[in-house]
Scaffold this active site. Structure first.
Site, PDB file in Angstrom:
ATOM      1  N   TYR A  56       2.392  -8.599   6.177  1.00 46.31           N
ATOM      2  CA  TYR A  56       2.074  -9.948   5.614  1.00 46.31           C
ATOM      3  C   TYR A  56       1.815 -10.513   6.964  1.00 46.31           C
ATOM      4  O   TYR A  56       2.157 -11.678   7.695  1.00 46.31           O
ATOM      5  CB  TYR A  56       3.238 -10.295   5.303  1.00 46.31           C
ATOM      6  CG  TYR A  56       3.996  -9.606   3.999  1.00 46.31           C
ATOM      7  CD1 TYR A  56       3.331  -9.059   2.400  1.00 46.31           C
ATOM      8  CD2 TYR A  56       5.044  -9.513   3.599  1.00 46.31           C
ATOM      9  CE1 TYR A  56       3.494  -8.402   2.265  1.00 46.31           C
ATOM     10  CE2 TYR A  56       6.070  -8.754   2.223  1.00 46.31           C
ATOM     11  CZ  TYR A  56       5.152  -8.838   1.763  1.00 46.31           C
ATOM     12  OH  TYR A  56       5.826  -8.163   0.467  1.00 46.31           O
ATOM     13  N   HIS A 124       5.514   0.694   1.978  1.00 41.24           N
ATOM     14  CA  HIS A 124       4.878  -0.555   0.918  1.00 41.24           C
ATOM     15  C   HIS A 124       4.016   0.031   0.462  1.00 41.24           C
ATOM     16  O   HIS A 124       2.824   1.025   0.505  1.00 41.24           O
ATOM     17  CB  HIS A 124       4.269  -1.235   1.872  1.00 41.24           C
ATOM     18  CG  HIS A 124       4.022  -2.821   1.216  1.00 41.24           C
ATOM     19  ND1 HIS A 124       4.115  -3.608   2.386  1.00 41.24           N
ATOM     20  CD2 HIS A 124       4.266  -3.212   0.368  1.00 41.24           C
ATOM     21  CE1 HIS A 124       3.914  -4.751   1.752  1.00 41.24           C
ATOM     22  NE2 HIS A 124       3.826  -4.482   0.419  1.00 41.24           N
TER      23      HIS A 124
END
Length: 340
Positions: A56, A124
């Site tokens: 992110y 992830h």
């Protein structure tokens, strides 16, 4: 060296966690002041888990700075930090699930977040990586870090539920069940696939199941979704019809003026009781407070199990929204996407 583990003041995660992917700027600009305000509002309201990732953009850095600024109000022992590793860009080539990268990524995250331990570390978007790599190389290294004490819980995150379940089952069969499974965009107004997988994940030894993104990565927000949203055009058009329905209802009925698609979406998603945590992003303190109000409302409305709104105006709008979105209840977009 084994790292000592401070005792948490909150031993049990609250049902709402703060998703910090929005701190990346992917959903619009956000200032340091806004981030501090969001984190303060969340922690002061009983939220005790924040979730981020190196993927992110600079979300970890921004969150770390906010937590440092608030450390006198909220000591490290008063909240849990969850982050991820393995994904560092959009394409498959940007993934690195090697044992070496596990160690270096965790160390980098602790430095950015100004902490000497992480409560949860997740692989992830596991669907981008070969399962053999995950279960034979990546997760064993994560278990080592858990044993050393710098990581408390380990797990997986991703979109396709069948992939998440298969990894969980393999780990259970090997005697090393994962602690946490994070699924995003699989329980909301347009998709209700997660509940059938919850008992299967429990049977595979998963202790904590997280349902993320009740607004489907901004698709169900009152504002326009981000340009990159992967939903097919037909679903995006159906959501626009829902927003127009609410707009016209507000115009013709003063009693409907406090209704928004986001409020209805959060009240619906948060009423799924079978998961342990609902993860929601917020760019302002107002948004996180609204989400917490929606959670309280969800507990007595119980929309996910057939409940409804007590007032006729809202109930009529809610039923029409469900009818519009019903054709997509089992729809999922491809992940990984074809261009990854």
């Amino acid at each position: 060296m084994v790292v000592s583990r401070p005792k948490l003041e909150h031993q049990k995660l609250t049902k709402i966690g703060l998703g910090c992917g929005v701190f990346s700027g992917a959903y619009g600009p956000i200032s340091h002041k806004d981030i501090v305000g969001v984190v303060r509002a969340a922690l002061s309201s009983g939220v005790d888990m924040v979730d981020t990732s190196p993927y992110y953009n600079d979300s970890e850095i921004k969150l770390g700075k906010a937590l440092q600024e608030l450390k006198d109000e909220f000591p490290r022992s008063s909240y849990c930090i969850s982050t991820k590793f393995g994904r560092y860009g959009y394409h498959r080539s940007d993934f690195d699930y090697s044992a070496e990268r596990v160690v270096s990524s965790v160390a980098e995250s602790m430095r950015r977040l100004h902490t000497d331990y992480l409560d949860t570390v997740l692989c992830h978007d596991v669907e981008f990586v070969d399962i053999a790599q995950i279960v034979d190389v990546t997760l064993p290294k994560l278990f080592e870090l858990k044993q050393n004490g710098c990581v408390r819980q380990i797990g997986i995150s991703g979109y396709p539920l069948d992939v998440l379940l298969r990894i969980a089952q393999i780990q259970f069969e090997r005697g090393y069940p994962i602690d946490v499974c994070l699924s995003y965009c699989n329980f909301n107004l347009h998709c209700q696939r997660l509940p059938e997988y919850v008992p299967l994940l429990r049977a595979a030894g998963v202790k904590t199941i997280i349902a993320a993104s009740p607004l489907s990565m901004g698709l169900l927000h009152q504002d326009a979704p981000p340009d990159w949203h992967p939903a097919k055009p037909e679903l995006k058009e159906a959501v626009l019809r829902c927003k127009e329905l609410i707009r016209l209802s507000m115009k013709s009925n003063s009693a409907a003026r406090d209704i928004s698609l986001a409020k209805i979406a959060e009240s619906f998603a948060f009423s799924l009781d079978s998961v342990d945590l609902h993860l929601v992003g917020a760019k302002t303190s107002v948004e996180i407070k609204c989400a917490l109000e929606a959670y309280k409302q969800a507990q007595y409305l119980q929309l996910a199990s057939g409940g409804g709104y007590p007032d006729d105006d809202t109930q009529i709008i809610y039923k029409k929204i469900r009818q519009i979105l019903q054709p997509f209840s089992d729809y999922t977009w491809p992940s990984p996407p074809p261009d990854a």
